[in-house]
Design a protein around this motif. Structure first.
Motif, short mmCIF file in Angstrom:
data_model
loop_
_atom_site.label_atom_id
_atom_site.label_comp_id
_atom_site.label_asym_id
_atom_site.label_seq_id
_atom_site.Cartn_x
_atom_site.Cartn_y
_atom_site.Cartn_z
N ASN A 88 41.14 44.15 38.25
CA ASN A 88 41.86 42.97 37.75
C ASN A 88 40.99 41.74 37.95
O ASN A 88 40.68 41.36 39.09
N PRO A 89 40.57 41.06 36.86
CA PRO A 89 39.73 39.86 37.00
C PRO A 89 40.35 38.78 37.87
O PRO A 89 39.64 37.96 38.45
N ALA A 90 41.70 38.77 37.97
CA ALA A 90 42.38 37.74 38.74
C ALA A 90 42.16 37.90 40.24
O ALA A 90 42.37 36.96 41.01
N MET A 91 41.73 39.08 40.68
CA MET A 91 41.61 39.33 42.12
C MET A 91 40.30 38.83 42.72
O MET A 91 40.16 38.74 43.93
N GLY A 92 39.32 38.54 41.87
CA GLY A 92 38.03 38.11 42.38
C GLY A 92 37.80 36.62 42.35
O GLY A 92 36.74 36.13 42.80
N THR A 93 38.78 35.87 41.84
CA THR A 93 38.65 34.42 41.74
C THR A 93 39.98 33.76 42.09
O THR A 93 41.02 34.41 42.12
N MET A 157 32.36 35.79 36.54
CA MET A 157 32.31 34.92 37.72
C MET A 157 32.51 35.72 39.00
O MET A 157 31.81 35.51 39.99
N ALA A 158 33.47 36.65 38.97
CA ALA A 158 33.75 37.46 40.16
C ALA A 158 32.53 38.27 40.56
O ALA A 158 32.21 38.39 41.75
#
Length: 257
Positions: A88-93, A157-158
């Motif tokens: 999930n991209p939301a977990m790294g930023t 970004m992550a």
């Protein structure tokens, strides 16, 4: 070098639903190796990553990183040496923070903040230089909140943030699974570039068999907590997607599916 030695992992121990996933499981990843891991759901891929990162405990066995036993080390301690990118991209930023603030957080990983400012404007040009090769225009959006970016931009970004500070191991947990095909290709090319340039020891779990075949120098296929395929070097280069599919079908038949 990473070593998992004689790992035992049970889920729901002491209950009717007790299940032993890993029974005397061992794995060694040499320095600089890029390992692609495939396997069906429930084969143990993500559990293995969680064990490496300290997200879940083990019943017995040991985890050794560069000669140091980190079995009992807390997850936040391991994170100083291990970079991880999630599905999930939301977990790294941090979505409510700007690109600049996110980059500053990653830049200060493992450092003491004290009462100083969290962002250092003197580092902005450095962050922009890191972002520019992504070719996503992020270097011109330093004051934009990350939550407004696309999934691909956030995942890029992550990936970048997870490798900004010196790390000994990079963990990629199906990090292209939530992306559209075109964006997934961009992220995989970026992954390969970063791993090669930084000479990172890397383990990547993926359901994309083409990525598993094309990227990395070692391929592992897991089933029920065991490695049913483990090949490296020339042997790995000779493996095709069809070879993996044949093994998947063999396992499916053995399981009665």
């Amino acid at each position: 070098m990473l070593e998992l030695k004689n790992i035992y992992k049970y889920y729901n121990p002491g209950t009717l639903n007790e299940m032993c996933l890993f029974q005397d499981y061992s794995l060694t990843v040499e320095d600089g190796q890029f390992v692609s891991v495939v396997g069906s759901n429930g084969s143990g891929k993500t559990s293995m990553l969680n064990i490496i990162c300290g997200s879940i405990p083990i019943e017995s066995g040991s985890i050794v990183l560069d000669g140091e036993d980190i079995t009992k080390e807390k997850e936040f301690r391991r994170n100083q040496r291990i970079g991880r990118v999630y599905q999930n991209p939301a977990m790294g930023t941090c979505p409510s923070m700007t690109i600049l603030e996110n980059m500053s957080l990653a830049d200060n990983k493992g450092k003491r903040y004290g009462l100083g400012r969290g962002t250092n404007k003197a580092r902005i040009s450095h962050y922009q230089e890191l972002l520019r090769p992504l070719n996503l225009g992020l270097e011109d959006k330093m004051d934009v909140k990350v939550g407004s970016l696309s999934g691909g931009q956030r995942q890029a970004m992550a990936l970048l943030m997870s490798t900004m500070t010196p790390i000994e191991f990079l963990v990629l947990d199906e990090h292209t699974a939530a992306l559209d095909p075109k964006t997934a290709e961009i992220i995989m090319e970026l992954t390969d570039k970063i791993v090669r340039e930084k000479k990172l020891t890397t383990i990547m779990v993926t359901h994309n068999l083409r990525y598993a075949v094309e990227y990395g120098d070692r391929l592992v296929m897991m089933h029920q907590g065991e490695n049913v395929i483990d090949c490296a070097g020339a042997e790995k280069q000779a493996v095709s997607i069809d070879d993996i599919l044949v093994k998947f079908n063999e396992i499916s038949i053995e399981c009665g599916n």
